[in-house]
Structures are given as C-alpha cells and as structure tokens.
Design a protein around this motif. Structure first.
Motif, mmCIF file in Angstrom:
data_model
loop_
_atom_site.group_PDB
_atom_site.id
_atom_site.type_symbol
_atom_site.label_atom_id
_atom_site.label_comp_id
_atom_site.label_asym_id
_atom_site.label_seq_id
_atom_site.Cartn_x
_atom_site.Cartn_y
_atom_site.Cartn_z
ATOM 1 N N LEU A 21 -67.337 50.989 18.132
ATOM 2 C CA LEU A 21 -67.863 50.525 16.808
ATOM 3 C C LEU A 21 -68.816 49.315 17.863
ATOM 4 O O LEU A 21 -70.069 48.846 17.380
ATOM 5 C CB LEU A 21 -67.063 49.595 16.027
ATOM 6 N N ARG A 54 -67.127 48.081 8.291
ATOM 7 C CA ARG A 54 -68.207 47.562 9.181
ATOM 8 C C ARG A 54 -69.320 47.897 8.294
ATOM 9 O O ARG A 54 -70.146 46.855 8.151
ATOM 10 C CB ARG A 54 -68.278 48.451 10.350
ATOM 11 N N HIS A 58 -71.889 44.773 6.855
ATOM 12 C CA HIS A 58 -73.284 44.650 7.204
ATOM 13 C C HIS A 58 -74.232 44.684 5.800
ATOM 14 O O HIS A 58 -75.407 43.989 6.152
ATOM 15 C CB HIS A 58 -73.665 45.777 8.135
#
Length: 92
Positions: A21, A54, A58
């Motif tokens: 990541l 994630r 975001h």
C-alpha cells in the motif's frame, strides 16, 4: 503442498500487503503473493479489506475528518484519558 512450501507464510504476506500500500513491490514478490492467495483465502480477504479501508479513507473529505476529531465531549475525553492511564475500559 508445493505452493505452500514455496510461498511466504501468512504473517509475511500480511506484512507485504501493508507494504504494498505504501510502495510498489518487486515482481517476484508480487508473484509469490498471488500464488499464496491460491491456497489462502484469509490473506486474500485481508488484502481486500485493507484495500476497502484505504479506498474509504481516501474518499472522505478532509473537512469531515476534522469534524470527527473534535466530536468528543469534554467528559468523554476525560474518560478516555483515565482509561488509557489505568488500562481499564471506560463505562458508557
């Protein structure tokens, strides 16, 4: 059995998933991870869950996270401070 003996172990895969990541992994490592996913649904799920988290983080606007940080009441903050110092869970 052959794949299990020639791919990284689950604890190594989870570390590699996290690293992937942050930075691109070498091709050989990515291939080893894909082979591991063939025999381990748990690591594949872990990868999918981290990807989902994630993406969700975001997609949050910065203003929304600012509001979330300041949403605790002074009483709740104090309870959390006491819980951290004593190691006991705060009561609702």
């Amino acid at each position: 059995m052959f794949i299990a003996e020639h791919t990284p172990k689950c604890h190594d895969i989870t570390r590699l998933i996290s690293e992937s990541l942050d930075r691109p992994l070498p091709l050989r490592t990515r291939i080893a991870m894909r082979f591991h996913y063939l025999i381990c649904a748990w690591c594949e799920r872990y990868r999918d869950q981290l990807g989902f988290l994630r993406k969700a983080l975001h997609s949050c606007p910065e203003q929304g996270t600012e509001k979330m940080r300041g949403s605790l009441s002074p009483e709740a903050r104090e309870k959390l401070k006491v819980a951290v110092k004593t190691g006991k869970r705060p009561r609702p």
